[in-house]
Design a protein around this motif. Structure first.
Motif, PDB file in Angstrom:
ATOM      1  N   HIS A   1      26.878  81.178  72.761  1.00 35.79           N
ATOM      2  CA  HIS A   1      28.289  81.014  73.140  1.00 35.79           C
ATOM      3  C   HIS A   1      29.151  82.061  72.437  1.00 35.79           C
ATOM      4  O   HIS A   1      30.073  82.628  73.037  1.00 35.79           O
ATOM      5  CB  HIS A   1      28.776  79.613  72.752  1.00 35.79           C
ATOM      6  N   LEU A   2      28.867  82.302  71.169  1.00 37.33           N
ATOM      7  CA  LEU A   2      29.616  83.301  70.403  1.00 37.33           C
ATOM      8  C   LEU A   2      29.487  84.677  71.052  1.00 37.33           C
ATOM      9  O   LEU A   2      30.477  85.396  71.210  1.00 37.33           O
ATOM     10  CB  LEU A   2      29.114  83.334  68.966  1.00 37.33           C
ATOM     11  N   ALA A   3      28.269  85.041  71.429  1.00 40.65           N
ATOM     12  CA  ALA A   3      28.043  86.351  72.049  1.00 40.65           C
ATOM     13  C   ALA A   3      28.815  86.483  73.361  1.00 40.65           C
ATOM     14  O   ALA A   3      29.342  87.564  73.680  1.00 40.65           O
ATOM     15  CB  ALA A   3      26.553  86.562  72.285  1.00 40.65           C
ATOM     16  N   ILE A   4      28.903  85.399  74.110  1.00 39.05           N
ATOM     17  CA  ILE A   4      29.651  85.417  75.367  1.00 39.05           C
ATOM     18  C   ILE A   4      31.136  85.654  75.085  1.00 39.05           C
ATOM     19  O   ILE A   4      31.798  86.457  75.766  1.00 39.05           O
ATOM     20  CB  ILE A   4      29.455  84.095  76.129  1.00 39.05           C
ATOM     21  N   ASN A   5      31.668  84.970  74.076  1.00 37.62           N
ATOM     22  CA  ASN A   5      33.078  85.165  73.742  1.00 37.62           C
ATOM     23  C   ASN A   5      33.352  86.565  73.206  1.00 37.62           C
ATOM     24  O   ASN A   5      34.384  87.170  73.490  1.00 37.62           O
ATOM     25  CB  ASN A   5      33.526  84.121  72.717  1.00 37.62           C
ATOM     26  N   LEU A   6      32.426  87.078  72.412  1.00 37.26           N
ATOM     27  CA  LEU A   6      32.602  88.427  71.880  1.00 37.26           C
ATOM     28  C   LEU A   6      32.591  89.450  73.015  1.00 37.26           C
ATOM     29  O   LEU A   6      33.383  90.403  73.023  1.00 37.26           O
ATOM     30  CB  LEU A   6      31.493  88.737  70.872  1.00 37.26           C
ATOM     31  N   GLU A   7      31.719  89.240  73.981  1.00 37.91           N
ATOM     32  CA  GLU A   7      31.695  90.119  75.155  1.00 37.91           C
ATOM     33  C   GLU A   7      33.012  90.007  75.924  1.00 37.91           C
ATOM     34  O   GLU A   7      33.541  91.011  76.425  1.00 37.91           O
ATOM     35  CB  GLU A   7      30.528  89.735  76.067  1.00 37.91           C
ATOM     36  N   LEU A   8      33.549  88.789  76.010  1.00 34.89           N
ATOM     37  CA  LEU A   8      34.842  88.579  76.657  1.00 34.89           C
ATOM     38  C   LEU A   8      35.927  89.405  75.984  1.00 34.89           C
ATOM     39  O   LEU A   8      36.693  90.119  76.643  1.00 34.89           O
ATOM     40  CB  LEU A   8      35.194  87.091  76.607  1.00 34.89           C
ATOM     41  N   TYR A   9      36.019  89.320  74.669  1.00 34.82           N
ATOM     42  CA  TYR A   9      37.043  90.047  73.936  1.00 34.82           C
ATOM     43  C   TYR A   9      36.879  91.558  74.092  1.00 34.82           C
ATOM     44  O   TYR A   9      37.858  92.294  74.241  1.00 34.82           O
ATOM     45  CB  TYR A   9      37.011  89.675  72.455  1.00 34.82           C
ATOM     46  N   ARG A  10      35.635  92.017  74.042  1.00 41.33           N
ATOM     47  CA  ARG A  10      35.387  93.454  74.176  1.00 41.33           C
ATOM     48  C   ARG A  10      35.726  93.956  75.568  1.00 41.33           C
ATOM     49  O   ARG A  10      36.188  95.096  75.731  1.00 41.33           O
ATOM     50  CB  ARG A  10      33.927  93.750  73.829  1.00 41.33           C
ATOM     51  N   THR A  11      35.493  93.124  76.574  1.00 40.66           N
ATOM     52  CA  THR A  11      35.851  93.512  77.942  1.00 40.66           C
ATOM     53  C   THR A  11      37.359  93.646  78.082  1.00 40.66           C
ATOM     54  O   THR A  11      37.863  94.621  78.665  1.00 40.66           O
ATOM     55  CB  THR A  11      35.325  92.465  78.946  1.00 40.66           C
ATOM     56  N   ILE A  12      38.092  92.672  77.539  1.00 36.56           N
ATOM     57  CA  ILE A  12      39.558  92.748  77.579  1.00 36.56           C
ATOM     58  C   ILE A  12      40.041  93.994  76.855  1.00 36.56           C
ATOM     59  O   ILE A  12      40.903  94.737  77.339  1.00 36.56           O
ATOM     60  CB  ILE A  12      40.171  91.477  76.956  1.00 36.56           C
ATOM     61  N   ASP A  13      39.470  94.238  75.680  1.00 34.98           N
ATOM     62  CA  ASP A  13      39.847  95.411  74.884  1.00 34.98           C
ATOM     63  C   ASP A  13      39.595  96.704  75.665  1.00 34.98           C
ATOM     64  O   ASP A  13      40.468  97.577  75.755  1.00 34.98           O
ATOM     65  CB  ASP A  13      39.043  95.421  73.578  1.00 34.98           C
ATOM     66  N   ARG A  14      38.420  96.811  76.236  1.00 33.76           N
ATOM     67  CA  ARG A  14      38.043  98.034  76.953  1.00 33.76           C
ATOM     68  C   ARG A  14      38.931  98.286  78.165  1.00 33.76           C
ATOM     69  O   ARG A  14      39.385  99.418  78.398  1.00 33.76           O
ATOM     70  CB  ARG A  14      36.574  97.923  77.384  1.00 33.76           C
ATOM     71  N   GLU A  15      39.197  97.217  78.930  1.00 31.37           N
ATOM     72  CA  GLU A  15      39.976  97.383  80.146  1.00 31.37           C
ATOM     73  C   GLU A  15      41.451  97.672  79.845  1.00 31.37           C
ATOM     74  O   GLU A  15      42.079  98.477  80.534  1.00 31.37           O
ATOM     75  CB  GLU A  15      39.847  96.128  81.016  1.00 31.37           C
ATOM     76  N   ILE A  16      41.988  97.038  78.834  1.00 35.50           N
ATOM     77  CA  ILE A  16      43.398  97.274  78.496  1.00 35.50           C
ATOM     78  C   ILE A  16      43.597  98.692  77.963  1.00 35.50           C
ATOM     79  O   ILE A  16      44.618  99.336  78.227  1.00 35.50           O
ATOM     80  CB  ILE A  16      43.897  96.218  77.499  1.00 35.50           C
ATOM     81  N   ARG A  17      42.628  99.197  77.229  1.00 31.42           N
ATOM     82  CA  ARG A  17      42.742 100.557  76.705  1.00 31.42           C
ATOM     83  C   ARG A  17      42.793 101.611  77.818  1.00 31.42           C
ATOM     84  O   ARG A  17      43.297 102.711  77.604  1.00 31.42           O
ATOM     85  CB  ARG A  17      41.566 100.875  75.769  1.00 31.42           C
ATOM     86  N   LYS A  18      42.273 101.262  78.976  1.00 31.76           N
ATOM     87  CA  LYS A  18      42.251 102.207  80.100  1.00 31.76           C
ATOM     88  C   LYS A  18      43.590 102.278  80.833  1.00 31.76           C
ATOM     89  O   LYS A  18      43.815 103.190  81.620  1.00 31.76           O
ATOM     90  CB  LYS A  18      41.170 101.789  81.114  1.00 31.76           C
ATOM     91  N   LEU A  19      44.442 101.301  80.586  1.00 32.88           N
ATOM     92  CA  LEU A  19      45.660 101.179  81.388  1.00 32.88           C
ATOM     93  C   LEU A  19      46.598 102.381  81.235  1.00 32.88           C
ATOM     94  O   LEU A  19      46.858 102.853  80.137  1.00 32.88           O
ATOM     95  CB  LEU A  19      46.415  99.899  81.016  1.00 32.88           C
ATOM     96  N   SER A  20      47.100 102.799  82.367  1.00 29.72           N
ATOM     97  CA  SER A  20      48.080 103.886  82.400  1.00 29.72           C
ATOM     98  C   SER A  20      48.824 103.781  83.722  1.00 29.72           C
ATOM     99  O   SER A  20      48.277 103.323  84.725  1.00 29.72           O
ATOM    100  CB  SER A  20      47.378 105.248  82.299  1.00 29.72           C
ATOM    101  N   THR A  21      50.074 104.139  83.729  1.00 27.86           N
ATOM    102  CA  THR A  21      50.851 104.079  84.959  1.00 27.86           C
ATOM    103  C   THR A  21      51.824 105.251  85.012  1.00 27.86           C
ATOM    104  O   THR A  21      52.240 105.771  83.971  1.00 27.86           O
ATOM    105  CB  THR A  21      51.627 102.747  85.059  1.00 27.86           C
ATOM    106  N   THR A  22      52.149 105.630  86.205  1.00 30.43           N
ATOM    107  CA  THR A  22      53.173 106.680  86.361  1.00 30.43           C
ATOM    108  C   THR A  22      54.567 106.061  86.349  1.00 30.43           C
ATOM    109  O   THR A  22      55.565 106.769  86.376  1.00 30.43           O
ATOM    110  CB  THR A  22      52.971 107.437  87.688  1.00 30.43           C
TER     111      THR A  22
END
Length: 238
Positions: free
Chosen positions: A139-160
């Protein structure tokens, strides 16, 4: 055996969307884990499981072990202009700093009278604790993957467009990640529910697959019936 995966994820989502004052940027997700123990009394399989069902971990019905996940945003900052490497646009906006820190607490059952158990029961109990630990660690590994996914996707954000428009894109990222994680948690609980009756400690207590669903997140009602069954057996053994 876990029903607290998203206590802090929801809070974190609100923090992200509200905007948190920027601190020194941290790369990725950092995390720390600690294990605490829930005392279980009894000198045989029936007595210990009866005690555990009467006094479940975290006070939750039918919970034999648990994982508490807490997550906070340690850095969140935006900057004008598009990201380096993208077409220049001074009116744009991008994430310039983002970091998260997760704290996990695993609670496991601990036999108070383990030294007084007979050899067969002690071996079965230890095997149960090992299984419970692996279950919560997954369960811990699943949550850690969740947090890392959020982190990775938010870091990609950019808008004009404006930074306000950028913030509106946080919710879908978080919602999708939580939905995928929840499906994995549910699948894990269902799998270990099916396996639970094969554990030696449950066999020693005379529990069958129709008696127990100890690892299932929706096991409250079953917890009542199992507890009553074990109490009757414990009373007969006295």
């Amino acid at each position: 055996m876990v029903n607290t995966h998203f206590r802090s994820v929801v809070v974190a989502a609100a923090l992200i969307c509200a905007g948190v004052g920027a601190e020194p940027a941290l790369a990725g997700v950092t995390h720390a884990t600690k294990t605490v123990y829930h005392p279980v009394r009894g000198r045989d399989a029936v007595a210990m499981l009866a005690y555990l069902f009467r006094n479940p971990v975290d006070g939750e019905e039918a919970r034999l072990a648990s994982l508490l996940s807490q997550m906070r945003i340690t850095a969140l900052d935006v900057a004008a202009g598009t990201k380096p490497g993208q077409p220049a646009n001074a009116a744009g906006c991008h994430i310039s700093a983002f970091g998260m820190k997760a704290r996990f607490t695993i609670t496991l059952p601990k036999a108070v009278d383990e030294r007084r158990l007979d050899r067969k029961t002690r071996k079965a109990w230890r095997a149960f604790v090992v299984t419970a630990r692996k279950h919560e660690q997954t369960h811990l590994a699943i949550n850690l993957e969740l947090y890392r996914t959020i982190d990775r996707e938010i870091r990609k954000l950019s808008t004009t467009g404006s930074c306000r428009r950028l913030g509106a894109r946080f919710d879908p990222i978080i919602d999708r990640a939580i939905k995928r994680a929840f499906a994995k948690h549910t699948a894990l609980d269902r799998r270990d529910t099916r396996r639970a009756p094969t554990l030696p400690i449950f066999r020693l207590a005379g529990l069958s697959s129709s008696d127990i669903k100890a690892f299932h997140a929706d096991s409250v009602q079953m917890g009542h019936s199992v507890s009553a069954l074990l109490l009757r057996r414990e009373f007969r053994n006295r």
